[in-house]
Design an enzyme around this catalytic site. Structure first.
Site, PDB file in Angstrom:
ATOM      1  N   HIS A 171      -0.062   7.043  -0.480  1.00  0.00           N
ATOM      2  CA  HIS A 171       1.254   7.044  -1.152  1.00  0.00           C
ATOM      3  C   HIS A 171       1.821   5.624  -1.313  1.00  0.00           C
ATOM      4  O   HIS A 171       2.809   5.430  -1.986  1.00  0.00           O
ATOM      5  CB  HIS A 171       2.254   7.975  -0.426  1.00  0.00           C
ATOM      6  CG  HIS A 171       2.738   7.497   0.910  1.00  0.00           C
ATOM      7  ND1 HIS A 171       3.768   8.115   1.589  1.00  0.00           N
ATOM      8  CD2 HIS A 171       2.338   6.467   1.698  1.00  0.00           C
ATOM      9  CE1 HIS A 171       3.980   7.492   2.731  1.00  0.00           C
ATOM     10  NE2 HIS A 171       3.131   6.493   2.823  1.00  0.00           N
ATOM     11  N   GLU A 200      -0.714  13.720   3.352  1.00  0.00           N
ATOM     12  CA  GLU A 200       0.352  13.167   2.494  1.00  0.00           C
ATOM     13  C   GLU A 200       1.318  14.291   2.117  1.00  0.00           C
ATOM     14  O   GLU A 200       0.966  15.471   2.208  1.00  0.00           O
ATOM     15  CB  GLU A 200      -0.229  12.597   1.187  1.00  0.00           C
ATOM     16  CG  GLU A 200      -1.109  11.375   1.325  1.00  0.00           C
ATOM     17  CD  GLU A 200      -0.332  10.077   1.567  1.00  0.00           C
ATOM     18  OE1 GLU A 200       0.912  10.106   1.569  1.00  0.00           O
ATOM     19  OE2 GLU A 200      -0.987   9.040   1.741  1.00  0.00           O
ATOM     20  N   GLU A 234       5.315   9.186  -4.083  1.00  0.00           N
ATOM     21  CA  GLU A 234       4.876  10.507  -3.661  1.00  0.00           C
ATOM     22  C   GLU A 234       4.404  11.235  -4.915  1.00  0.00           C
ATOM     23  O   GLU A 234       4.869  10.947  -6.012  1.00  0.00           O
ATOM     24  CB  GLU A 234       6.026  11.264  -2.991  1.00  0.00           C
ATOM     25  CG  GLU A 234       6.558  10.589  -1.737  1.00  0.00           C
ATOM     26  CD  GLU A 234       5.509  10.338  -0.667  1.00  0.00           C
ATOM     27  OE1 GLU A 234       4.529  11.106  -0.598  1.00  0.00           O
ATOM     28  OE2 GLU A 234       5.644   9.368   0.094  1.00  0.00           O
TER      29      GLU A 234
END
Ligand SMILES: C[S@@+](CC[C@H](N)C(=O)[O-])C[C@H]1O[C@@H](n2cnc3c(N)ncnc32)[C@H](O)[C@@H]1O
Length: 248
Positions: A171, A200, A234
């Protein structure tokens, strides 16, 4: 508190709002064993006690440090296109990782934040491993039995292993960089039965409800990436699929 907030304006309102955001999780009406309800610290506060089990105190320290707060002030200008460079680089002239290499105190603060999360997550999935990170990070890493520390640049080399666990790294990077990192992870594992496990957040554009606590956390992390990394973000599932299809 909300009435008071409405009466305030501009920056004061924002400041008050961010305090309320923290307070509402830290303080609330708590039921005592006797059944009496009191306004007090919620159980979540235990996570901030340095002596507490799985404490996350170190996690919030870098984010509230002057070094990490400064780039936030440039975020609006960056989004409006008035700053060409990523905000962290605009403020410090280098990216977060080079800044950490040159500033051991900041690096320590950051690494301890990462470690307090990793201490909760990693033992749940692994007993012995190679800990691989940049040389200045690994050189000050705590020594543990059954953990080998290996310093290096993941764009060049990822140490050989049956399984590569890569947590909160992708990320920090844009798609092409993620694909380069994942190709190095692929080279590190056995072709037939190796695994790359990615830890993640996944932003679910379709189903997320605005009031979900996790939605706020995921979107907050996205803002953190914008403030503190050059190209990080993200990703939604669709964005992860793109990276993974072209990666390993
Ligand atoms: C957000 S932190 C996550 C740390 C750890 N994986 C965790 O979850 O606790 C990202 C890590 O990537 C490391 N890093 C940045 N650039 C790197 C590179 N070129 N090679 C290896 N590690 C790198 C940083 O030093 C930092 O420790």
């Amino acid at each position: 508190m909300e009435v008071k907030q409405r009466e305030l304006g501009g920056e004061k309102e924002e400041e008050e709002h961010s305090k309320v955001e923290i307070w509402k999780y830290m303080f609330g009406f708590v039921e005592l064993a006797s059944g009496r309800k009191v306004y007090a610290q919620t159980p979540l506060c235990k996570r901030l006690l340095k002596s507490g089990q799985n404490n996350m105190a170190a996690f919030i320290l870098p984010e509230s440090s002057p070094v990490m707060l400064a780039p936030w002030h440039g975020l609006s200008a960056r989004i409006q296109g008035n700053i060409r460079n990523p905000v962290f680089e605009e403020v410090y002239g280098e990216d977060l990782w080079s800044f950490g290499a040159a500033n051991p105190d900041h690096s320590k603060l950051f690494n301890e934040a990462m470690a307090c999360d990793a201490r909760v997550v990693v033992p749940a999935v692994i007993e012995s491993c190679i800990n691989s990170d940049l040389p200045h990070v690994v050189s000050v890493a705590q020594e543990y039995d059954r953990i080998e520390n290996v310093g290096g640049d993941m764009f060049d080399y990822v140490p050989k292993a049956d399984v590569v666990i890569i947590k909160w790294v992708l990320h920090d990077w844009e798609d092409d960089e993620c694909i380069r990192i994942l190709k190095k992870c692929r080279e590190a594992i056995p072709e037939d039965k190796g695994k790359v496990i990615i830890i993640e957040a996944v932003i679910d554009e379709e189903d997320e409800k605005e009031d979900s606590k996790l939605t706020n956390v995921r979107l907050m992390l996205d803002m953190v990436m914008m403030a503190h990394t050059n190209t990080g973000k993200e990703r939604t599932l669709k964005e992860w699929v793109y990276v993974l299809d072209d990666g390993p």
